[in-house]
Design an enzyme around this catalytic site. Structure first.
Site, mmCIF file in Angstrom:
data_model
loop_
_atom_site.group_PDB
_atom_site.id
_atom_site.type_symbol
_atom_site.label_atom_id
_atom_site.label_comp_id
_atom_site.label_asym_id
_atom_site.label_seq_id
_atom_site.Cartn_x
_atom_site.Cartn_y
_atom_site.Cartn_z
ATOM 1 N N ARG A 125 16.012 -20.136 -66.949
ATOM 2 C CA ARG A 125 15.891 -21.473 -66.832
ATOM 3 C C ARG A 125 16.336 -22.057 -65.430
ATOM 4 N NH1 ARG A 125 20.440 -23.986 -70.745
ATOM 5 N NH2 ARG A 125 21.079 -25.423 -69.236
ATOM 6 N N ARG A 156 30.064 -31.212 -74.080
ATOM 7 C CA ARG A 156 30.303 -29.868 -73.261
ATOM 8 C C ARG A 156 31.625 -29.603 -73.177
ATOM 9 N NH1 ARG A 156 24.636 -31.371 -71.007
ATOM 10 N NH2 ARG A 156 23.173 -29.821 -71.518
ATOM 11 N N GLU A 211 19.031 -22.385 -80.384
ATOM 12 C CA GLU A 211 18.909 -22.001 -78.943
ATOM 13 C C GLU A 211 18.250 -20.691 -78.748
ATOM 14 O OE1 GLU A 211 21.886 -23.915 -76.153
ATOM 15 O OE2 GLU A 211 23.172 -22.971 -77.344
ATOM 16 N N ASN A 268 16.667 -26.456 -73.797
ATOM 17 C CA ASN A 268 16.962 -25.674 -72.518
ATOM 18 C C ASN A 268 16.977 -24.248 -72.671
ATOM 19 O OD1 ASN A 268 17.173 -28.651 -71.611
ATOM 20 N ND2 ASN A 268 19.504 -28.013 -71.029
ATOM 21 N N ASP A 269 17.696 -23.667 -73.573
ATOM 22 C CA ASP A 269 18.037 -22.577 -73.716
ATOM 23 C C ASP A 269 16.825 -21.857 -74.703
ATOM 24 O OD1 ASP A 269 20.028 -21.102 -72.442
ATOM 25 O OD2 ASP A 269 21.409 -22.542 -73.450
ATOM 26 N N CYS A 299 19.210 -31.886 -78.388
ATOM 27 C CA CYS A 299 20.095 -32.228 -77.077
ATOM 28 C C CYS A 299 19.955 -31.644 -75.791
ATOM 29 C CB CYS A 299 21.368 -32.105 -77.797
ATOM 30 S SG CYS A 299 21.982 -30.304 -77.951
ATOM 31 N N HIS A 316 22.810 -27.867 -56.943
ATOM 32 C CA HIS A 316 23.958 -28.606 -56.842
ATOM 33 C C HIS A 316 23.455 -29.975 -55.576
ATOM 34 C CE1 HIS A 316 27.412 -25.897 -57.916
ATOM 35 N NE2 HIS A 316 26.505 -25.998 -59.085
ATOM 36 N N ARG A 345 30.982 -29.392 -78.873
ATOM 37 C CA ARG A 345 30.482 -28.094 -78.973
ATOM 38 C C ARG A 345 31.449 -27.229 -78.416
ATOM 39 N NH1 ARG A 345 25.417 -26.514 -75.220
ATOM 40 N NH2 ARG A 345 27.147 -26.457 -73.505
#
Ligand code: PEP
Ligand code: MG
Length: 602
Positions: free
Chosen positions: A492, A323, A458, A481-482, A529, A214, A359
């Protein structure tokens, strides 16, 4: 080493390599951020009071002040977001602060604080003891960064609360004066970073090294260079030392000599910017076309309603990934159909005529919903996630689809399913979708003029079922990413391994190429994406593999558009067709290619 030589050593210039968490160059005086374990100065407030009632009142008052302070941070961040003509990663940072506020109001945490006082602890001790038990509990859940992140959020909240309890509410400013500062921290929470004077904050050096922590996300929204993975930094830097942060190379110069400073030519105006960010205003209206006339469609990834406002300013052609779970994460209970419908209508209104790919909920994994406790697990990435949750609790998907259909009555609706592992999962979701459309039609409600249903690639198993999948989908999007994490079996969120494998390895690229080739043959529209779509070298490789649609954060669009406009498609396509399979990564060679062809220089 004698004491003398140790002292001398501490005065010498040093250069330490770490990992770049944000680009840019920063120069300033070191401020060592106090870690949580450091003793707070004793004062009247930290002494245990006789009356437990008084202590409870102290805790409650401090909580009220703290929540007000976080709300102020949120409105400052939201105002600065609104005043931007350019999209930034501030929206993401705003998300984090909102989650933070949720935690500050968490009844479990508050209950424990009060209970400790009831059991006889002073208010300050209650904060320490509660943190200890949270650390123990989260520690038992394992080393996944989602729990580590929660841990540092609670640390941040605890030190903040203690500041109020001991009446030491002054915000850290670094040393006096108005010269630039570099914050050096073992652990620092996102809100703690925002406590520093933003005008003076010229860089951040961290012991931790996660891109997705974060504090790194909030730091990026402040546009400061960040270098992480600096394990021994706290023993090498003294407060007030001069520090130069090279976020481009992931390097920190401690007490740099004049020649080094001169080499970087650290002008105040350049200090906070990545020198490569092209002017957004100039690029926004221009087409995203290569020098030999190939169009590359650039879309936005969004998660907050406000992100959608940036489509035009960023020069994008729509939202390629919305998202939907982000708004769910910021609430204390599951939004009902009416609340969801209102939200999706608002998104479509803000997007005006630009297309939006919604999504469906991708919960589980690193996206924990406070009210779906059952989803918490030891292995969140691979247990109950996304559509797997839906098959257990189809009502969640049913309600979301109902809300999307209602929000999109009379217009085109595009829905994308995450984490699909088998072709028949799409078929099952389509049956639910068809059922919901019929339900709305039977009730005389306006339904969408057209519905496109797509899936994210993914999970590697899906790549081997594409021919079966094609008859069920209208489009596909690679969630790199996945896909990458499951391809290499590397979490990840687990920073220690993040540098070992590369998305630009010939092996991963051959997987991406196979997806692209099969989709092209079947004439199924395809995009990427995941994060790689918004990174210059990765985007270049994807374009060379034949990908024509890339979806990314608003802040990445200008750089990628600039790159597209400087490249000749045929050249990059030829280059990618001769990738050497034995090499670990083509990153270095692609970097040279980009430089030599005047496409991009990092
Ligand atoms: C991805 O996995 O690449 C993706 C875009 O989805 P998320 O990052 O939300 O999991
Ligand atoms: Mg994903």
């Amino acid at each position: 080493m004698t004491d003398d030589s140790a002292e001398n050593w501490m005065a010498l210039p040093r250069q330490v390599d770490g990992i770049s968490l944000n680009a840019g160059i920063g120069l300033g005086r070191a401020v060592l951020h106090p870690s949580y374990g450091m003793k707070t100065p004793p004062d009247e407030g930290s002494v245990r009071r006789d009356s437990r009632k008084d202590e409870l009142i102290r805790i409650d008052d401090a909580l009220v002040q703290m929540v007000e302070e976080i709300q102020t941070l949120i409105s400052q961040q939201a105002n600065s977001l609104l005043s931007k003509t350019q999209p930034t990663s501030q929206a993401e940072s705003l998300d984090i602060l909102k989650i933070y506020l949720l935690l500050a109001n968490d009844p479990g945490w508050r209950g424990q604080l009060r209970q400790k006082v009831q059991e006889g602890a002073s208010a300050v001790d209650a904060v320490d003891q509660t943190l200890e038990s949270i650390q123990k509990k989260l520690g038992e859940k394992g080393a996944l960064s989602v729990w580590q992140e929660r841990m540092s959020d609670f640390q941040d909240l605890s030190s903040r609360l203690k500041r109020y309890l001991i009446n030491s509410v002054a915000r850290p400013r670094g040393e006096d004066g108005d010269s630039p500062i570099i914050v050096v921290a073992d652990r620092i929470g996102p809100a703690e970073l925002l406590d520093y004077d933003r005008e003076r904050l010229a860089g951040l050096v961290l012991v931790e090294q996660s891109h997705t922590s974060h504090v790194a996300i909030v730091g990026r929204s402040l546009e400061i260079p960040i270098v992480g993975g600096m394990k021994s930094i706290l023993t090498e830097v003294a407060p007030g030392d001069s520090i130069l942060v090279d976020g481009n190379e992931g390097r920190v110069y401690i007490r740099p000599v004049t020649e080094v400073v001169r080499r970087f030519d650290v002008k105040p105006s350049l200090r906070k910017k990545s020198s490569l960010a092209p002017s957004l205003e100039a690029l926004a209206p221009l087409s995203s076309q290569t020098l030999d006339g190939v169009s590359i469609s650039l879309l936005l990834n969004a998660g907050l309603v406000e992100d959608v406002d940036y489509i035009e300013a960023a020069g994008a052609e729509g939202v390629g990934l919305y998202r939907t779970e982000i708004p769910f994460m910021m609430r204390s209970k599951l939004p009902n159909v009416a609340e969801q419908t209102k939200l999706y209508r608002e998104i479509l209104k803000r997007a005006r005529d630009y297309p939006v790919v919604f999504r469906t909920l991708d919960v589980g994994g690193d996206k924990v919903l406070p009210y779906l406790e059952r989803l918490r697990s030891e292995s969140p990435m691979m247990e109950q996630r996304a559509n797997r949750v839906f098959f257990d609790r189809p009502i969640l998907l049913r309600y979301q689809l109902r809300a999307l259909i209602r929000a999109c009555g009379g217009c085109e609706l595009t829905i994308m399913l995450p984490m699909i592992a088998e072709a028949n999962e799409v078929q099952a979701a389509r049956e639910i979708l068809d059922g919901e459309v019929e339900r709305e039609r039977a009730r005389g409600n306006l339904i969408p003029t057209k519905i496109r249903l797509g899936a994210m690639v993914e999970v590697p198993s899906l790549v081997f079922q594409l021919p079966q999948l094609f008859s069920h989908v209208d489009f596909l999007s690679v969630g790199s990413n996945d896909l990458f994490q499951f391809f290499y079996a590397i979490d990840r969120e687990y920073p220690k391994l993040s540098n070992r494998y590369d998305v630009l390895s010939p092996t991963f690229l051959s997987l991406l190429k196979s997806i692209q080739d099969q989709c092209q043959l079947a004439q199924i529209p395809l995009s990427v994406c995941g994060e790689m779509a918004g990174r210059p070298l990765e985007a270049l490789a994807l374009i060379g593999l034949g990908y024509r649609t890339l979806s990314m954060s608003a802040a990445a669009v200008p750089t990628i558009k600039n790159l597209v406009r400087n490249l000749t498609y045929q050249e990059i396509s030829d280059y990618m067709s001769v990738v050497v399979p034995s090499h670990r990564s083509i990153r270095q060679s692609l970097r040279h290619f980009a430089r030599d062809h005047g496409i991009y220089r990092d």
